[in-house]
Design an enzyme around this catalytic site. Sequence first.
Site, PDB file in Angstrom:
ATOM      1  N   SER A 199       0.474  -0.941   0.061  1.00 12.58           N
ATOM      2  CA  SER A 199       0.213  -0.059  -0.038  1.00 12.58           C
ATOM      3  C   SER A 199       0.737   1.779  -0.079  1.00 12.58           C
ATOM      4  O   SER A 199       1.990   1.259   0.195  1.00 12.58           O
ATOM      5  CB  SER A 199      -1.120  -0.034   1.471  1.00 12.58           C
ATOM      6  OG  SER A 199      -1.554   1.200   1.520  1.00 12.58           O
ATOM      7  N   TYR A 246      -0.333  -0.287  10.271  1.00 15.22           N
ATOM      8  CA  TYR A 246      -0.576  -0.629   9.070  1.00 15.22           C
ATOM      9  C   TYR A 246       0.250  -0.252   8.001  1.00 15.22           C
ATOM     10  O   TYR A 246       1.256  -2.023   7.370  1.00 15.22           O
ATOM     11  CB  TYR A 246      -2.310  -0.161   8.613  1.00 15.22           C
ATOM     12  CG  TYR A 246      -2.268  -0.703   7.541  1.00 15.22           C
ATOM     13  CD1 TYR A 246      -2.975  -2.176   6.969  1.00 15.22           C
ATOM     14  CD2 TYR A 246      -1.901  -0.009   6.123  1.00 15.22           C
ATOM     15  CE1 TYR A 246      -2.918  -2.874   5.864  1.00 15.22           C
ATOM     16  CE2 TYR A 246      -2.149  -0.686   4.912  1.00 15.22           C
ATOM     17  CZ  TYR A 246      -2.967  -1.977   4.504  1.00 15.22           C
ATOM     18  OH  TYR A 246      -3.916  -1.961   3.836  1.00 15.22           O
TER      19      TYR A 246
END
Lengths: 331, 331
Positions: free
Chosen positions: B127, B151
């Site tokens: 990501s 994350y």
Amino acid sequence: MKVLIVGAAGMIGRKLAERIAADGGLGGQPVEQLVMVDVVEPKAPGGKIADIVCKAIDVSASGATEPLIAERPDVVFHLAAIVSGEAEADFEKGYRINLGGTRDLFDAIRHEHGRSGYKPRVVFASSIAVFGAPFDARVPEDFALTPLTSYGTQKAIGELLLADYTRRGFFDGVGLRLPTICVRPGAPNKAASGFFSNILREPMSGKEAVLPVADTVRHYFASPRAAVGFFLHAATMDTSAIGPRRNLNMPGLSATVGDELDALRTVAGDAALSLVKQVPDETIIRIVDGWAPDIEAKRARDLGFTVEDSFEEIVRAHIEDELGGSVRAPA
Amino acid sequence: MKVLIVGAAGMIGRKLAERIAADGGLGGQPVEQLVMVDVVEPKAPGGKIADIVCKAIDVSASGATEPLIAERPDVVFHLAAIVSGEAEADFEKGYRINLGGTRDLFDAIRHEHGRSGYKPRVVFASSIAVFGAPFDARVPEDFALTPLTSYGTQKAIGELLLADYTRRGFFDGVGLRLPTICVRPGAPNKAASGFFSNILREPMSGKEAVLPVADTVRHYFASPRAAVGFFLHAATMDTSAIGPRRNLNMPGLSATVGDELDALRTVAGDAALSLVKQVPDETIIRIVDGWAPDIEAKRARDLGFTVEDSFEEIVRAHIEDELGGSVRAPA
């Protein structure tokens, strides 16, 4: 204050402990207790600290660091690691110790933080091995971490954990990307980088040394004395100025092998220089070719980290710290 | 060939499975078996593959992925993760699933490699959350990974492992740094990024949507259709051209909220546009301010990854894929 050094039997860990013991304190504050651990029991240095505890522990053994952290040391120096060559040769051992051991230590601190609000300063020994070729003549401050070894990968992961655990407030972490340390004391070893130290240390003791690369090779260095200075400064500095990027390129001296040899001649004379034998080694030439010739470290310099300005300074630090102040002239 | 999708119940995993099943193959080769796993049992898509296996597994449970890898799938898509908000809210769960689950899967492959020489293509969903502010108007190709969430940290660690396991020869890995996916189908959710999709999807169904930021906000997007294309290309491309830096910034569309609204008007008219209500939200404004406005992706483009060139194209993809080809005009 209480200080814990994990990895205190290694070259830098030992010198760091000696320095803290000699000073009897850290950043002007007295150190009442110094705990030194490593996979082999470290040797307590002499000095001004009465309470020095030395223990042999395996950081990768489950729960090994929990009792150390339960003592709530104010500063935790984490230098424990197996070196690059061994991490490459033994994949599982490298990940178990360099990643697993680091994560266990950080989690031990996190758990104690959860119990008591404990929040120590944590200084983590990373390495310029987090960078991997290809790169420009000077690696920029915010360059991607693209390690080309498992050791570099494990250090890069340690850095990411350090930054996230710091952001979360579990501890106050600073990661130090150490340059190649030169002059390493002790006997020549088989590390690919060993010759950088060998060609200075051995001639200064009247012994021959092999130079396997061209004298135009450029790399990035700091003395053991400067490295100890990095750890002391990271332990005592105001970390509010660092911001969220907690892993810092340490300042270093970008210099060629030729610069090393010039410093050797200046300090120890032509007879010492003549003990360096050029024997090209294609394997080492190829490995060294993938290393950074220079690294930007403006952030660390602005934050007060300092290093030698010349190889002559690095060589003189070695003579003072390891040779009792004088060079043995070759016969 | 056999294909395994870990995380096949998520939005992209489901669409990827549907596409492979519809094609009956991957890169021109027939797929005989498609295995779909997730923490909830995925639904088998219709199409040309007779043998589709769907299972509920917890990737973070010890040994959970070993039996899947024992079947030696030729391609392993790894998309399983808990999302940013949950990883931030539940520290241990985030590390257990996003780091532990990824490492377990990679180690399962490494063990099978050790037993049989097995070496699959592994495509890992990373990501742009691996990047953290501050950065320039355009994040350069080789920018440091300085995530500002747990994350992002876990994805960055997954990338490092992927690169090292690939370098070691255990598998042939490609990591994809996905842009923000827009237009996300389904109901509005509470993700801070949700409004980017809401302000297009809801008005096209005749419903109101809230815009919490200024229309000058710029960010980096790809459609779900483009994201599926990234995974298919990564699974079938010649990886020898990538080199050791196996994690790639995916191409995206750098566009403003104003660009989104212009596309909405062009495709669905002024009545649809009037359903977007500006309600500034300081929290969301602050979060979005830390996101990358643009990211360099020359390497991925040169390697054949493609994305939409305009928001109109992104909106039309949504209408074709989700709305059966037409917009419901507001009353």
